[in-house]
Structures are given as structure tokens and as C-alpha cells.
Design a protein around this motif. Structure first.
Motif, mmCIF file in Angstrom:
data_model
loop_
_atom_site.group_PDB
_atom_site.id
_atom_site.type_symbol
_atom_site.label_atom_id
_atom_site.label_comp_id
_atom_site.label_asym_id
_atom_site.label_seq_id
_atom_site.Cartn_x
_atom_site.Cartn_y
_atom_site.Cartn_z
ATOM 1 N N ASP A 54 19.751 -13.216 -13.721
ATOM 2 C CA ASP A 54 18.681 -12.567 -12.979
ATOM 3 C C ASP A 54 18.241 -11.368 -13.806
ATOM 4 O O ASP A 54 18.979 -10.396 -13.949
ATOM 5 N N SER A 55 17.055 -11.426 -14.389
ATOM 6 C CA SER A 55 16.629 -10.452 -15.397
ATOM 7 C C SER A 55 16.199 -9.127 -14.770
ATOM 8 O O SER A 55 15.409 -9.087 -13.831
ATOM 9 N N THR A 56 16.717 -8.047 -15.341
ATOM 10 C CA THR A 56 16.324 -6.706 -14.948
ATOM 11 C C THR A 56 16.022 -5.894 -16.205
ATOM 12 O O THR A 56 16.397 -6.281 -17.315
ATOM 13 N N ILE A 57 15.367 -4.767 -16.025
ATOM 14 C CA ILE A 57 15.112 -3.841 -17.121
ATOM 15 C C ILE A 57 15.341 -2.432 -16.586
ATOM 16 O O ILE A 57 15.200 -2.184 -15.384
ATOM 17 N N GLY A 139 28.082 -4.218 -21.874
ATOM 18 C CA GLY A 139 28.120 -3.598 -20.555
ATOM 19 C C GLY A 139 27.940 -4.609 -19.439
ATOM 20 O O GLY A 139 27.500 -4.271 -18.336
ATOM 21 N N GLU A 140 28.332 -5.846 -19.707
ATOM 22 C CA GLU A 140 28.111 -6.917 -18.732
ATOM 23 C C GLU A 140 28.930 -6.674 -17.459
ATOM 24 O O GLU A 140 30.118 -6.371 -17.525
ATOM 25 N N ARG A 141 28.276 -6.771 -16.312
ATOM 26 C CA ARG A 141 28.886 -6.693 -14.978
ATOM 27 C C ARG A 141 29.558 -5.344 -14.713
ATOM 28 O O ARG A 141 30.372 -5.222 -13.790
ATOM 29 N N VAL A 155 30.402 -14.966 -8.423
ATOM 30 C CA VAL A 155 28.968 -14.972 -8.127
ATOM 31 C C VAL A 155 28.243 -14.455 -9.364
ATOM 32 O O VAL A 155 28.856 -13.904 -10.284
ATOM 33 N N ASP A 156 26.927 -14.620 -9.379
ATOM 34 C CA ASP A 156 26.137 -14.120 -10.496
ATOM 35 C C ASP A 156 26.026 -12.607 -10.414
ATOM 36 O O ASP A 156 25.368 -12.062 -9.529
#
Length: 350
Positions: A54-57, A139-141, A155-156
């Protein structure tokens, strides 16, 4: 008013595909643009090319961080960051929160009609760091704060990935250094193992010298190393190489383990060939993994016998958490890494 991405007031950082300067492509986490503007609102126009997640910026406006979801893929979209701001001068940093799970084609930054646009007031840092890593370096999750010290929920969690709070970025800001965060979640060192781009799996050996490398998002493109020469290179790889089998733990002297150590040494030599003067720091992270991987890295480091190639271990190396490190653990890592680098004095930055 649309500010084009190649406006002279905009300062960028990170590996950027700017073959078309009017539509540059951001791939790696923590890639960013910084500028000042007046007015009451800030946003951007972009095209999102998404593989998964789910893309964020992200944006930091006057020191306050904002996360914005990108609502559509493969077509131009406006993403607002802030409105109803005081009509004064603002410091704006727009940055890529996530890794190569998506590419951003930057079409421009949106400010009020008639707004003044200026270069950042802070000078560009003279120190330069480059990190080669996996999801931890991304910095994943890391914003799943309630799961600090725990396994990831099934979950994603991609919206909770934030490169700004990666140990690499935190350490770079503490040291007042630029950062190229050449990191990809799931990447092993070697092709054919790890977690990224299964079932074939793409490793850092096919990423490190690229701007673009995700075959599901287009053709691979080479990076021009003359554009950025780091003083310090951190290699934080080896944890994902334990998938699908933890061969380093299972048979340290076996053929597969010996082959990995040889290839790891080759990778370090390739980095040295690109950066003859850099301090190269070999490490993993605090994410749980078998100590055999750190033993292997230490053995390779000793065999290289280069005084500017060093092995670094965190206090809780490989033992802090079964899930991805959260922000607190990234701060812990950043403090230890920055302190370690400060111990070398100014000479490493010359």
C-alpha cells in the motif's frame, strides 16, 4: 502552482533516475527533495508504479512529519500534504517512505499560486554515507510501535514502513551527512535466495549498481557511480540469505556456506573498487538471526585485511526482536552506529 521537479531551488538526495529531468523516478527509500516556499498549502503531483503493498509518501513541513497515501496507480494524481498553513515561509522535505515495492515518477510539487520558492536555508551536508541493506535498512514496518520486540502480525504493514525513522537515516541526520539508502526489503546478498522477487529472487548483487532493478516495474537501469562518492559505506546484509535454508547455521564449513563467504568478499572488493578511500563497515542488525552469519562476516573482514574495512556488532546484535525493528530499536541502532563512526574522528570524512 506546479513547481517542476528540476526547478533550480529544489535540492534532491538519493539515487534518482533523472534521464528525463522533468519526470525523475524515485526508487530507493529516503530519496528526497527539499525546498522553501510561502503560502498555505503543499502537495505534489506524481505517477505511482506499484508492484505490491500500500503505497505512501512522506513529507516534513516545518519539522512536522506527514504521511500521505497514494490513492491510484499508473496515472497522474495529486497528493496533498498540508493546507490551512500560516501564510509564511515553510521548509519542505518530501521523501520516499518505502523501498522498490513501488516507483514514483515525480511530476512536480504543488504550492499556492504566486507563492515564492527558494532553496533550502540549511547548507547541503558535506559528509556522505551509503548503506546497502535489506528491509531493516529500509525502515520496513518500523511504525508498528505496539509490536516492539515482537513478531510481525500476519497482515500487510507496508503503510507502517518509514525510511525517515530507519537507523540509517537517523544516524545520517545525527552525523549531518547525506545518505543514499540502497536497500530493498527481502533482499539477500545473493541472487536465487532471500525473499525479494520470488520465485527467482533478486539479491543485492543485482541491485547494488542499479537505479532500477525490479523486473516487474520495468527495465533495469545502471547507476553512474561518479554522481555520488560516500565517505562511509555500511553493508548490512546476510539475514535474508538464510531463506529458504539457514545454511550458514546448519553447516558452516559446507560448500554453500563457503561459497557465500567467497561471494561476500567479492562484493566488498567490488565496493572498494568503486570507492578506494571509503570506510566500509560490515554489519547485520538487531533482528534475530543466527550468530553464524556474523561469524562469517567477521571471518571475511579479517581475510580482506584492509584497515578501512571493519566489522561492527550492535550490543543486541541478532537478538533484539523476532520481528522487524520498530522505531525505538532503530534509534538504538542509529545511536550505536553513529557513536562507532564518531570514534574514527574527522579523518573518515575527508
Amino acid at each position: 502552482m506546479l513547481i517542476p521537479p528540476n526547478h533550480p531551488a529544489i535540492r534532491t538526495m538519493g539515487r534518482i533516475d533523472d534521464a528525463d529531468p522533468s519526470r525523475p523516478i524515485w526508487v530507493f527509500p529516503y530519496t528526497q527533495a527539499r525546498f522553501r516556499c510561502t503560502g498555505t498549502s503543499v502537495g505534489m503531483r506524481l505517477v505511482n508504479r506499484r508492484d505490491y503493498g500500500d503505497s505512501t509518501i512522506g513529507a516534513v513541513i516545518d519539522g512536522v512529519q506527514v504521511r500521505a497515501r497514494i490513492p491510484v496507480d499508473d496515472e497522474p494524481v495529486i497528493v496533498p500534504f498540508a493546507d490551512h498553513l500560516p501564510d509564511i515561509e515553510h521548509d519542505v522535505i518530501v521523501f520516499k517512505r518505502q523501498d522498490g515495492e513501488h516507483h514514483l515518477e515525480i511530476l512536480g510539487f504543488i504550492v499556492d499560486d504566486g507563492a515564492a520558492v527558494a532553496s533550502p536555508s540549511a547548507p547541503e551536508p558535506m559528509r556522505r554515507i551509503e548503506v546497502y541493506g535489506d528491509s531493516v535498512s529500509c525502515g520496513e514496518r518500523n511504525e508498528a510501535l505496539l509490536y516492539t520486540g515482537q513478531a510481525d502480525p500476519d497482515v500487510d504493514l507496508s503503510p507502517y514502513s518509514n525510511a525517515w525513522f530507519s537507523y540509517a537515516a537517523i544516524a545520517a541526520r545525527r552525523l549531518n551527512a547525506q545518505l543514499h539508502d540502497v536497500a530493498q526489503g527481502g533482499a539477500a546478498l545473493l541472487d536465487g535466495i532471500g525473499w525479494f522477487n520470488g520465485p527467482d529472487y533478486t539479491g543485492m548483487e543485482s541491485i547494488w549498481d542499479r537505479i532500477e532493478y525490479n523486473p516487474r516495474l520495468g527495465a533495469s537501469r545502471s547507476w553512474d557511480f561518479s554522481r555520488y562518492t560516500p565517505h562511509v559505506v555500511v553493508v548490512a546484509l546476510g539475514q535474508n540469505d538464510a531463506h529458504p535454508t539457514d545454511f550458514m547455521a546448519d553447516d558452516y564449513d559446507g560448500e554453500q556456506a563457503r561459497h557465500w563467504r567467497e561471494r561476500y568478499g567479492d562484493f566488498v572488493h567490488a565496493l572498494r573498487g568503486r570507492y578506494p578511500d571509503a570506510l566500509i563497515v560490515l554489519a547485520t542488525t538487531v533482528l534475530n538471526h543466527d550468530a553464524a552469519w556474523d561469524r562469517a562476516i567477521g571471518e571475511v573482514c579479517a581475510g580482506i585485511a584492509d584497515p578501512k574495512v571493519v566489522h561492527f556488532l550492535y550490543t543486541r546484535n541478532g537478538s533484539a526482536t523476532p520481528g522487524h525493528p520498530r522505531v525505538a530499536e532503530h534509534r538504538e541502532m542509529a545511536d550505536e552506529l553513529a557513536t562507532f563512526l564518531e570514534g574514527f574522528g574527522e579523518r573518515i570524512w575527508r
